[in-house]
Write an enzyme that holds these catalytic residues in place. Structure first.
Site, PDB file in Angstrom:
ATOM      1  N   LYS A 124       6.708   1.957  12.216  1.00  0.00           N
ATOM      2  CA  LYS A 124       6.720   2.340  13.648  1.00  0.00           C
ATOM      3  C   LYS A 124       7.247   1.233  14.547  1.00  0.00           C
ATOM      4  O   LYS A 124       7.820   1.502  15.591  1.00  0.00           O
ATOM      5  CB  LYS A 124       5.335   2.786  14.102  1.00  0.00           C
ATOM      6  CG  LYS A 124       4.283   1.722  13.995  1.00  0.00           C
ATOM      7  CD  LYS A 124       3.019   2.280  13.421  1.00  0.00           C
ATOM      8  CE  LYS A 124       2.525   1.390  12.323  1.00  0.00           C
ATOM      9  NZ  LYS A 124       1.712   2.017  11.337  1.00  0.00           N
ATOM     10  N   LYS A 179       3.256   4.191  18.572  1.00  0.00           N
ATOM     11  CA  LYS A 179       3.239   5.580  18.083  1.00  0.00           C
ATOM     12  C   LYS A 179       3.431   6.581  19.211  1.00  0.00           C
ATOM     13  O   LYS A 179       4.160   7.570  19.045  1.00  0.00           O
ATOM     14  CB  LYS A 179       1.924   5.846  17.349  1.00  0.00           C
ATOM     15  CG  LYS A 179       1.846   5.117  16.001  1.00  0.00           C
ATOM     16  CD  LYS A 179       0.448   5.188  15.459  1.00  0.00           C
ATOM     17  CE  LYS A 179       0.342   4.580  14.079  1.00  0.00           C
ATOM     18  NZ  LYS A 179      -1.060   4.461  13.649  1.00  0.00           N
ATOM     19  N   THR A 190       0.833  -1.212   0.000  1.00  0.00           N
ATOM     20  CA  THR A 190       0.000   0.000   0.000  1.00  0.00           C
ATOM     21  C   THR A 190       0.867   1.262   0.000  1.00  0.00           C
ATOM     22  O   THR A 190       0.706   2.146  -0.849  1.00  0.00           O
ATOM     23  CB  THR A 190      -0.898   0.000   1.265  1.00  0.00           C
ATOM     24  OG1 THR A 190      -1.605  -1.227   1.286  1.00  0.00           O
ATOM     25  CG2 THR A 190      -1.857   1.161   1.266  1.00  0.00           C
ATOM     26  N   VAL A 191       1.787   1.351   0.943  1.00  0.00           N
ATOM     27  CA  VAL A 191       2.564   2.589   1.087  1.00  0.00           C
ATOM     28  C   VAL A 191       3.605   2.733  -0.035  1.00  0.00           C
ATOM     29  O   VAL A 191       3.770   3.819  -0.607  1.00  0.00           O
ATOM     30  CB  VAL A 191       3.233   2.653   2.492  1.00  0.00           C
ATOM     31  CG1 VAL A 191       4.056   3.918   2.631  1.00  0.00           C
ATOM     32  CG2 VAL A 191       2.175   2.573   3.589  1.00  0.00           C
ATOM     33  N   GLU A 200       8.735  10.329   9.158  1.00  0.00           N
ATOM     34  CA  GLU A 200       7.521  11.137   9.382  1.00  0.00           C
ATOM     35  C   GLU A 200       6.233  10.314   9.263  1.00  0.00           C
ATOM     36  O   GLU A 200       5.294  10.486  10.038  1.00  0.00           O
ATOM     37  CB  GLU A 200       7.494  12.303   8.388  1.00  0.00           C
ATOM     38  CG  GLU A 200       6.304  13.212   8.511  1.00  0.00           C
ATOM     39  CD  GLU A 200       6.192  13.902   9.872  1.00  0.00           C
ATOM     40  OE1 GLU A 200       6.983  14.796  10.136  1.00  0.00           O
ATOM     41  OE2 GLU A 200       5.312  13.516  10.665  1.00  0.00           O
ATOM     42  N   ASP A 245      -0.444  -0.851  18.203  1.00  0.00           N
ATOM     43  CA  ASP A 245      -0.055   0.149  17.194  1.00  0.00           C
ATOM     44  C   ASP A 245       0.020   1.545  17.842  1.00  0.00           C
ATOM     45  O   ASP A 245       0.988   2.288  17.645  1.00  0.00           O
ATOM     46  CB  ASP A 245      -1.093   0.110  16.066  1.00  0.00           C
ATOM     47  CG  ASP A 245      -0.857   1.146  15.006  1.00  0.00           C
ATOM     48  OD1 ASP A 245       0.033   0.939  14.171  1.00  0.00           O
ATOM     49  OD2 ASP A 245      -1.557   2.188  15.026  1.00  0.00           O
ATOM     50  N   GLU A 288      -7.124  -4.786   9.118  1.00  0.00           N
ATOM     51  CA  GLU A 288      -6.542  -5.948   8.462  1.00  0.00           C
ATOM     52  C   GLU A 288      -7.303  -7.205   8.876  1.00  0.00           C
ATOM     53  O   GLU A 288      -8.096  -7.188   9.825  1.00  0.00           O
ATOM     54  CB  GLU A 288      -5.075  -6.060   8.867  1.00  0.00           C
ATOM     55  CG  GLU A 288      -4.301  -4.875   8.350  1.00  0.00           C
ATOM     56  CD  GLU A 288      -2.830  -4.965   8.635  1.00  0.00           C
ATOM     57  OE1 GLU A 288      -2.353  -6.069   8.918  1.00  0.00           O
ATOM     58  OE2 GLU A 288      -2.179  -3.921   8.567  1.00  0.00           O
TER      59      GLU A 288
HETATM   60  N1  LIG Z   1      -0.953   1.165   5.151  1.00  0.00           N
HETATM   61  C1  LIG Z   1      -0.913   2.375   5.698  1.00  0.00           C
HETATM   62  O1  LIG Z   1      -1.837   3.175   5.548  1.00  0.00           O
HETATM   63  C2  LIG Z   1       0.292   2.797   6.488  1.00  0.00           C
HETATM   64  C3  LIG Z   1       0.353   4.116   6.976  1.00  0.00           C
HETATM   65  C4  LIG Z   1       1.496   4.541   7.664  1.00  0.00           C
HETATM   66  C5  LIG Z   1       2.523   3.650   7.885  1.00  0.00           C
HETATM   67  N2  LIG Z   1       2.423   2.358   7.417  1.00  0.00           N
HETATM   68  C6  LIG Z   1       3.558   1.480   7.625  1.00  0.00           C
HETATM   69  O2  LIG Z   1       4.157   1.269   6.352  1.00  0.00           O
HETATM   70  C7  LIG Z   1       4.736  -0.032   6.288  1.00  0.00           C
HETATM   71  C8  LIG Z   1       4.183  -0.771   5.075  1.00  0.00           C
HETATM   72  O3  LIG Z   1       2.776  -0.884   5.224  1.00  0.00           O
HETATM   73  P1  LIG Z   1       1.843  -1.353   4.015  1.00  0.00           P
HETATM   74  O4  LIG Z   1       0.446  -1.133   4.489  1.00  0.00           O
HETATM   75  O5  LIG Z   1       2.298  -0.730   2.756  1.00  0.00           O
HETATM   76  O6  LIG Z   1       2.155  -2.918   4.027  1.00  0.00           O
HETATM   77  P2  LIG Z   1       1.870  -3.962   2.834  1.00  0.00           P
HETATM   78  O7  LIG Z   1       0.748  -3.466   1.996  1.00  0.00           O
HETATM   79  O8  LIG Z   1       1.778  -5.286   3.480  1.00  0.00           O
HETATM   80  O9  LIG Z   1       3.199  -3.882   1.959  1.00  0.00           O
HETATM   81  C9  LIG Z   1       4.412  -4.487   2.290  1.00  0.00           C
HETATM   82  C10 LIG Z   1       5.005  -5.032   1.017  1.00  0.00           C
HETATM   83  O10 LIG Z   1       6.341  -5.455   1.285  1.00  0.00           O
HETATM   84  C11 LIG Z   1       6.510  -6.751   0.712  1.00  0.00           C
HETATM   85  N3  LIG Z   1       7.569  -7.474   1.404  1.00  0.00           N
HETATM   86  C12 LIG Z   1       7.488  -8.210   2.541  1.00  0.00           C
HETATM   87  N4  LIG Z   1       8.701  -8.676   2.894  1.00  0.00           N
HETATM   88  C13 LIG Z   1       9.561  -8.263   1.948  1.00  0.00           C
HETATM   89  C14 LIG Z   1      10.945  -8.422   1.739  1.00  0.00           C
HETATM   90  N5  LIG Z   1      11.709  -9.125   2.575  1.00  0.00           N
HETATM   91  N6  LIG Z   1      11.515  -7.855   0.640  1.00  0.00           N
HETATM   92  C15 LIG Z   1      10.755  -7.143  -0.226  1.00  0.00           C
HETATM   93  N7  LIG Z   1       9.431  -6.948  -0.074  1.00  0.00           N
HETATM   94  C16 LIG Z   1       8.840  -7.500   0.989  1.00  0.00           C
HETATM   95  C17 LIG Z   1       5.155  -7.405   0.852  1.00  0.00           C
HETATM   96  O11 LIG Z   1       5.026  -8.508  -0.008  1.00  0.00           O
HETATM   97  P3  LIG Z   1       3.999  -9.687   0.388  1.00  0.00           P
HETATM   98  O12 LIG Z   1       2.637  -9.041   0.400  1.00  0.00           O
HETATM   99  O13 LIG Z   1       4.194 -10.691  -0.695  1.00  0.00           O
HETATM  100  O14 LIG Z   1       4.412 -10.157   1.762  1.00  0.00           O
HETATM  101  C18 LIG Z   1       4.228  -6.243   0.490  1.00  0.00           C
HETATM  102  O15 LIG Z   1       4.056  -6.127  -0.907  1.00  0.00           O
HETATM  103  C19 LIG Z   1       4.429  -0.674   7.642  1.00  0.00           C
HETATM  104  O16 LIG Z   1       5.527  -0.474   8.485  1.00  0.00           O
HETATM  105  C20 LIG Z   1       3.224   0.092   8.138  1.00  0.00           C
HETATM  106  O17 LIG Z   1       3.125   0.102   9.545  1.00  0.00           O
HETATM  107  C21 LIG Z   1       1.334   1.910   6.723  1.00  0.00           C
END
Ligand SMILES: NC(=O)c1ccc[n+]([C@@H]2O[C@H](COP(=O)([O-])OP(=O)(O)OC[C@H]3O[C@@H](n4cnc5c(N)ncnc54)[C@H](OP(=O)(O)O)[C@@H]3O)[C@@H](O)[C@H]2O)c1
Length: 428
Positions: free
Chosen positions: A108, A208, A15-16, A132, A204, A193
């Site tokens: 985080k 934070k 997502t991010v 940030e 979480d 989730e």
């Molecule tokens: N989502 C939000 O709105 C949001 C907001 C602020 C902060 N965050 C933070 O941002 C971070 C990412 O969140 P997200 O929501 O984007 O998570 P996500 O959608 O699960 O994305 C993570 C991606 O990283 C991949 N991945 C996992 N292990 C890996 C590795 N060893 N090498 C390369 N790629 C790998 C995953 O692949 P697979 O799916 O195949 O495992 C997935 O595509 C987290 O720390 C979260 O707390 C998220």
């Protein structure tokens, strides 16, 4: 000659990560005005999922399933870590910093559990480590605390820092949904989730508020001493009764600088309906920063999502590029601070106790609380008289440990059927 083309590598295209790509693509001109004459070049992207569909055909030639390959590319200047979770994210970040690359992350968990060592690693290698988007995505609160509020000490932070729980509580409050229904709806809308426990149980928010406290109070804190509790026990009855008393229930993060000690905790709380934070609804986050000189500052905005988080990551990249040729350490001072023992903190309480409907019950309950120095501000009987009734008590400020001990005693009284709920009241 100063470097003009700044190469970045992204780890994790979820997502991010995809949000970062979108922001870079859609706002290129606006971004480049700020870093002129430098330019951002997207050099490599890694995601574990080899079959990932990329938003642009041109991206396939810079795509790999190996994060190591991105970190080991000597031409990459800035690593964006958007994998999430603790490991391997922590090791990859450390590896990047050691090899002289700047790092931006939204993670985080890594910052809460290993932030001090990562910051000193960054300092040792004279590279930037910025985060940030790790707290309240769309609200630039870390920048406010570390760049703007540097002349007066913040005394207190009160935050609604988790969009999922805020969405659930808002639904319960506005539509009268019960907890399970509201959680299901949050999952269907993509706010929660499949396994929502990190959000629901307060973990979480705990991560934070630790980050915000460390930065605001320039404090080295032992994370393990921070109390946290989630929203599983909140029922729609409590929401309704709280409303009748003039309160709204929110999952609150509280951090107070008490000089030698910090009072930091996460728990659901009744807050006055008229307060701005009570009206931060849905998946939004809200943060109040209170301090001498500036009074109360209140921020609200989207606490999650691809673009709010991606946008803040790109802002961190811009910040690094603007300071690319002259390193300065933004986090140069942390003083060891104790977190106040939770049992020693003071709160007022909303208590809902189910009792047998017979004379003398109130006196018995009040007596048990009085023995532990807990007294009542108000007592209201709820529902029709019958075999059992619920009584709602609001207490005066009392010591946490005393309230817990009194509740244990009261639960054993013959006239008490059940302690339905005990929620702290925070008069902001
Ligand atoms: N989502 C939000 O709105 C949001 C907001 C602020 C902060 N965050 C933070 O941002 C971070 C990412 O969140 P997200 O929501 O984007 O998570 P996500 O959608 O699960 O994305 C993570 C991606 O990283 C991949 N991945 C996992 N292990 C890996 C590795 N060893 N090498 C390369 N790629 C790998 C995953 O692949 P697979 O799916 O195949 O495992 C997935 O595509 C987290 O720390 C979260 O707390 C998220």
């Amino acid at each position: 000659m100063k470097k003009r083309e700044i190469n970045i590598g992204i780890l994790g295209l979820g997502t991010v990560g995809q949000g970062v790509l979108k922001v870079l693509q859609e706002n290129r001109e606006f971004i480049e005005q700020k870093i002129y004459p430098k330019k951002i070049i997207l050099k490599k992207i890694a995601d574990k999922d080899k079959s990932k569909v990329l938003p642009d055909k041109g991206l396939y030639k810079i795509f790999t399933d190996s994060a190591e390959q991105v970190i080991n590319d000597p031409e990459i200047d800035i690593i964006v870590e958007t994998i999430g979770g603790f490991e391997p994210a922590r090791s990859l970040i450390a590896q990047a910093l050691k090899s002289g690359k700047h790092v931006v992350t939204a993670n985080k968990e890594v910052i809460a559990q290993a932030g001090y060592e990562i910051l000193s690693l960054a300092q040792k290698n004279k590279v930037h480590f910025l985060f940030e988007s790790s707290v309240a995505s769309g609200i630039p609160i870390i920048g406010v605390l570390s760049h703007s509020l540097t002349s007066y000490k913040p005394r207190e932070i009160i935050g609604i820092l988790n969009g999922t729980t805020n969405y659930i509580l808002t639904r319960m409050s506005e539509d009268g949904s019960d907890y399970e229904e509201a959680l299901k709806e949050a999952q269907e809308k993509g706010y929660a989730e499949a396994d929502p426990s990190k959000d629901i149980d307060g973990f979480d928010t705990f991560n934070k508020i630790f980050i915000l406290s460390a930065i605001a109070f320039r404090a080295k804190i032992n994370l393990d001493n921070i109390y946290y509790e989630g929203i599983r026990n909140i029922s729609k009855l409590d929401i309704e009764y709280a409303r009748e008393l003039g309160y709204t229930i929110k999952l609150l993060a509280l951090a107070k600088n008490k000089g030698e000690e910090l009072d930091i905790r996460v728990h659901p709380a009744l807050i006055p309906q008229r307060h701005t934070l009570a009206n931060v609804g849905g998946a939004y986050n809200g943060i109040l920063v209170r301090g001498d000189g500036f009074g109360d500052l209140i921020f609200s905005g989207p606490g999650a999502g691809a673009l709010p988080a991606g946008g803040m990551i790109v802002s961190d990249i811009i910040e690094i590029i603007r300071n690319f040729d002259s390193y300065n350490n933004n986090y140069n001072y942390f003083e060891v601070k104790k977190v106040k023992d939770f049992k020693e903190t003071h709160s007022s309480y909303y208590l809902r106790i189910r009792v047998k409907d017979r004379p003398g019950v109130l006196a018995e309950i009040a007596g048990s609380f009085a023995q532990k120095e807990v007294s009542f501000l108000s007592v209201i009987q709820k529902g029709e008289a019958g075999e059992v009734v619920d009584i709602v008590f609001l207490t005066h400020l009392a010591k946490e440990g005393n309230v817990q001990e009194a509740l244990k005693k009261v639960a054993c009284l013959d006239c008490v059927v059940k302690i339905c709920n005990a929620i702290r009241v925070v008069d902001i």
